[in-house]
Design a protein around this motif. Structure first.
Motif, PDB file in Angstrom:
ATOM      1  N   LYS A 103      -1.827   7.342 -12.099  1.00 46.69           N
ATOM      2  CA  LYS A 103      -1.505   8.323 -13.135  1.00 46.69           C
ATOM      3  C   LYS A 103      -0.037   8.232 -13.537  1.00 46.69           C
ATOM      4  O   LYS A 103       0.321   8.435 -14.713  1.00 46.69           O
ATOM      5  CB  LYS A 103      -1.837   9.729 -12.642  1.00 46.69           C
TER       6      LYS A 103
ATOM      7  N   LYS B 252       0.825  -1.209   0.000  1.00 39.13           N
ATOM      8  CA  LYS B 252       0.000   0.000   0.000  1.00 39.13           C
ATOM      9  C   LYS B 252       0.861   1.262   0.000  1.00 39.13           C
ATOM     10  O   LYS B 252       0.477   2.288  -0.581  1.00 39.13           O
ATOM     11  CB  LYS B 252      -0.941  -0.022   1.208  1.00 39.13           C
TER      12      LYS B 252
ATOM     13  N   ARG C 264       1.348   6.315   3.746  1.00 40.27           N
ATOM     14  CA  ARG C 264       2.474   7.239   3.633  1.00 40.27           C
ATOM     15  C   ARG C 264       3.659   6.716   4.452  1.00 40.27           C
ATOM     16  O   ARG C 264       3.529   6.520   5.662  1.00 40.27           O
ATOM     17  CB  ARG C 264       2.058   8.620   4.147  1.00 40.27           C
TER      18      ARG C 264
ATOM     19  N   PHE D 138       3.949   9.432  -3.881  1.00 44.94           N
ATOM     20  CA  PHE D 138       2.527   9.281  -4.157  1.00 44.94           C
ATOM     21  C   PHE D 138       1.719   9.611  -2.903  1.00 44.94           C
ATOM     22  O   PHE D 138       1.893   8.997  -1.859  1.00 44.94           O
ATOM     23  CB  PHE D 138       2.215   7.855  -4.603  1.00 44.94           C
ATOM     24  N   ARG D 139       0.818  10.570  -3.029  1.00 45.82           N
ATOM     25  CA  ARG D 139      -0.046  10.948  -1.908  1.00 45.82           C
ATOM     26  C   ARG D 139      -1.389  10.241  -1.964  1.00 45.82           C
ATOM     27  O   ARG D 139      -2.205  10.369  -1.052  1.00 45.82           O
ATOM     28  CB  ARG D 139      -0.243  12.461  -1.884  1.00 45.82           C
ATOM     29  N   SER D 140      -1.632   9.478  -3.028  1.00 42.01           N
ATOM     30  CA  SER D 140      -2.893   8.754  -3.171  1.00 42.01           C
ATOM     31  C   SER D 140      -2.717   7.689  -4.247  1.00 42.01           C
ATOM     32  O   SER D 140      -1.825   7.786  -5.101  1.00 42.01           O
ATOM     33  CB  SER D 140      -4.025   9.698  -3.579  1.00 42.01           C
ATOM     34  N   PRO D 141      -3.572   6.663  -4.239  1.00 40.33           N
ATOM     35  CA  PRO D 141      -3.540   5.675  -5.313  1.00 40.33           C
ATOM     36  C   PRO D 141      -3.777   6.305  -6.688  1.00 40.33           C
ATOM     37  O   PRO D 141      -3.219   5.834  -7.684  1.00 40.33           O
ATOM     38  CB  PRO D 141      -4.669   4.713  -4.933  1.00 40.33           C
ATOM     39  N   ALA D 142      -4.597   7.364  -6.728  1.00 38.38           N
ATOM     40  CA  ALA D 142      -4.853   8.023  -8.012  1.00 38.38           C
ATOM     41  C   ALA D 142      -3.559   8.577  -8.608  1.00 38.38           C
ATOM     42  O   ALA D 142      -3.332   8.480  -9.822  1.00 38.38           O
ATOM     43  CB  ALA D 142      -5.876   9.142  -7.827  1.00 38.38           C
ATOM     44  N   GLN D 143      -2.701   9.131  -7.751  1.00 40.33           N
ATOM     45  CA  GLN D 143      -1.414   9.639  -8.242  1.00 40.33           C
ATOM     46  C   GLN D 143      -0.533   8.501  -8.732  1.00 40.33           C
ATOM     47  O   GLN D 143       0.160   8.625  -9.751  1.00 40.33           O
ATOM     48  CB  GLN D 143      -0.699  10.419  -7.137  1.00 40.33           C
TER      49      GLN D 143
ATOM     50  N   GLU E  10     -11.009  -4.498  -2.216  1.00 42.12           N
ATOM     51  CA  GLU E  10     -10.055  -3.481  -2.637  1.00 42.12           C
ATOM     52  C   GLU E  10      -9.822  -3.449  -4.142  1.00 42.12           C
ATOM     53  O   GLU E  10      -9.294  -2.464  -4.660  1.00 42.12           O
ATOM     54  CB  GLU E  10      -8.704  -3.709  -1.937  1.00 42.12           C
TER      55      GLU E  10
ATOM     56  N   GLY F  96       0.731   4.379  -2.783  1.00 42.64           N
ATOM     57  CA  GLY F  96       0.205   5.657  -2.328  1.00 42.64           C
ATOM     58  C   GLY F  96      -0.962   5.577  -1.375  1.00 42.64           C
ATOM     59  O   GLY F  96      -1.529   6.608  -0.996  1.00 42.64           O
ATOM     60  N   ALA F  97      -1.355   4.371  -0.953  1.00 37.65           N
ATOM     61  CA  ALA F  97      -2.473   4.237  -0.016  1.00 37.65           C
ATOM     62  C   ALA F  97      -2.028   4.447   1.424  1.00 37.65           C
ATOM     63  O   ALA F  97      -2.843   4.767   2.288  1.00 37.65           O
ATOM     64  CB  ALA F  97      -3.128   2.865  -0.168  1.00 37.65           C
TER      65      ALA F  97
END
Length: 500
Positions: free
Chosen positions: A332, A302, A309, A324-329, A345, A306-307
């Protein structure tokens, strides 16, 4: 006379014959393993036995009496108890409260008071009947996985009439030590005269715990053997399941040198989860990370996606540091995670194959804010063929697919994303040998153009698929063994925390 006799059982779903003239027998005080690849017919047989499906033809007898099982309640009244692969428990209730959920009241009546002392007393009597070392006053959410499985089993056996227990993949999320605890309970139940039908994809467990096994293939029973007989005759269960001599499950390793580093971790640390983790994942090879449940494997995956930190350390993608600050980042940037818990998940179980396949790349699946329905269907169909989805019904909700086919849909999502890094966590939990071979082949195919990382608590899986391996022990990496390492070296590092 057998406790359970099923004769000439047939079941059709439209033009598909799921079971054809199937016989099955079960003795009292026996653990009987039910085996077969996804779609072989074993799940259909169990659903008939548990009253979920009605048979089209055949007879079912328990202790010599023919019975009709047209509903789950009829099965329960006949003494058949079922524990599903993912039992539903209430985390903030105690083990005892979960066991008697729905039967909390000592006296019948809507407004009868719940008597906590009575629940504990009934739980104590149940443990007198099935002596098992477990604290039922503990909240379920605070229990280890094996105790939660035991609570689910005791819930199924709470009625004195229970004579047959069906366990569906009960060890899929357990450590080796927890598995031994569960097997101890199963032996206790067997000694009490209970008959157990045990469904598993872990074929080594059959010889460890079962008395007999039955193999299904293509809706038919193709073999039934005693375990001692099968061991003495060196009978190959995979060959029976696949109707052929089972070749190597893992694809051959490449002979060419690995390419450039694509994804790299340097000193990655998260307090309480993992510390000082470093690795380099290259294009053209598969990096394997082995760790037992609780080793920090899931948390590390995780953090890479990015899930979570990390507290310190760094990640590098194509030589550039990323955070990565999030999974979306992460998505991308080109990093795709196939999570360990695909049901919660990785997939939307109520939605169909098309929706789930295109979910990870909405930029490609839509135009001007509107979904491209025709193109998405064509893309999903092509991906379903590529991962060998069975059956290839794009409009079917994911909950209607087997675990192996659900995993194939998660991988199809990754293919649709066209990522640079693929991270697979526990990729074949609950997946049969045929589907595993396909998944491993897809991993090897992906590694030709991307970096592939496989993280698993199955040492055989990591050793079999990976070109380079790392062991994670209580959050700490144990060496980076060379290509010449053995499976036992890797296992020792992951279990003992010592490099060999």
């Amino acid at each position: 006379m057998s406790l359970l006799e099923m004769r000439g059982i047939e079941k059709r779903f439209g033009d598909v014959r799921a079971l054809a003239d199937v016989d099955f027998e079960l003795e009292a005080g026996e653990i009987h393993a039910l085996l077969g690849v996804n779609g072989a017919g074993k799940s259909t047989l169990i659903k008939i036995l548990s009253g979920v499906y009605s048979k089209d033809r055949g007879s079912i007898r328990i202790a010599g009496d023919e019975i009709a099982l047209g509903a789950p309640r009829a099965a329960i009244e006949a003494g058949i108890a079922v524990v599903q692969q993912h039992p539903e428990l209430v985390g903030d209730l105690t083990g005892a409260e979960n066991i008697f959920l729905g039967q909390e009241h000592a006296r019948a009546g809507l407004f009868s008071p719940v008597n906590a002392r009575d629940i504990r007393s009934r739980a104590a009597r149940l443990l007198d009947r099935f002596p098992i070392d477990i604290d039922l006053d503990r909240r379920v959410e605070d229990m280890p996985a094996v105790d939660r499985e035991i609570v689910a089993i005791l819930h199924a056996l709470r009625l004195d009439s229970a004579r047959i227990l069906i366990l569906d993949e009960p060890t899929s999320t357990l450590t080796e030590r927890e598995k031994e605890s569960l097997f101890g309970m199963m032996r206790t139940l067997r000694a009490q005269g209970l008959a157990i039908i045990y469904i598993t994809h872990h074929l080594d467990e059959v010889f460890e715990i079962a008395d007999r096994f039955t193999v299904f293939r293509g809706g038919r029973r193709v073999a039934m053997h005693g375990v001692a007989e099968a061991r003495q005759a060196a009978i190959s269960i995979p060959n029976l399941m696949l109707d052929s001599v089972a070749g190597e499950v893992f694809p051959p390793r490449p002979t060419h040198a690995a390419g450039d580093i694509v994804f790299e971790a340097r000193g990655l640390t998260r307090q309480g989860d993992f510390q000082d983790v470093s690795f380099a994942a290259r294009r053209g090879e598969i990096l394997g990370i082995f760790g037992l449940v609780g080793s920090g494997l899931d948390e590390l995956s995780k953090a890479l996606f990015g899930a979570l930190r990390p507290d310190s350390g760094s990640l590098h993608l194509h030589g550039q540091q990323v955070a990565f600050r999030s999974p979306a980042q992460a998505l991308k940037a080109g990093v795709f995670l196939v999570p360990g818990d695909r049901r919660t998940e990785g997939l939307s179980m109520q939605e169909n194959v098309i929706f789930n396949t295109t979910l990870a790349n909405l930029g490609r699946a839509s135009l001007g804010g509107f979904l491209r329905f025709g193109r998405n269907r064509r893309d999903a169909a092509a991906l379903a063929a590529r991962v060998d989805l069975q059956p290839r019904k794009l409009d079917r909700p994911l909950r209607g697919y087997s675990g192996g086919n659900q995993q194939k849909v998660v991988i199809a999502k990754g293919l649709y994303r066209e990522a640079d890094v693929y991270i697979f966590v526990e990729p074949t939990v609950g997946v049969d040998i045929g589907a595993r071979a396909k998944i491993y082949a897809l991993m090897r195919e992906l590694s030709e153009k991307a970096a592939v990382i496989v993280m698993s608590s199955d040492c055989n899986e990591v050793f079999g698929i990976a070109d380079r391996t790392v062991a994670l022990y209580k959050g700490a990496p144990i060496g980076v063994p060379s290509r010449d390492t053995t499976r036992d070296h890797l296992l020792h590092a992951g279990i003992m925390g010592e490099a060999v």
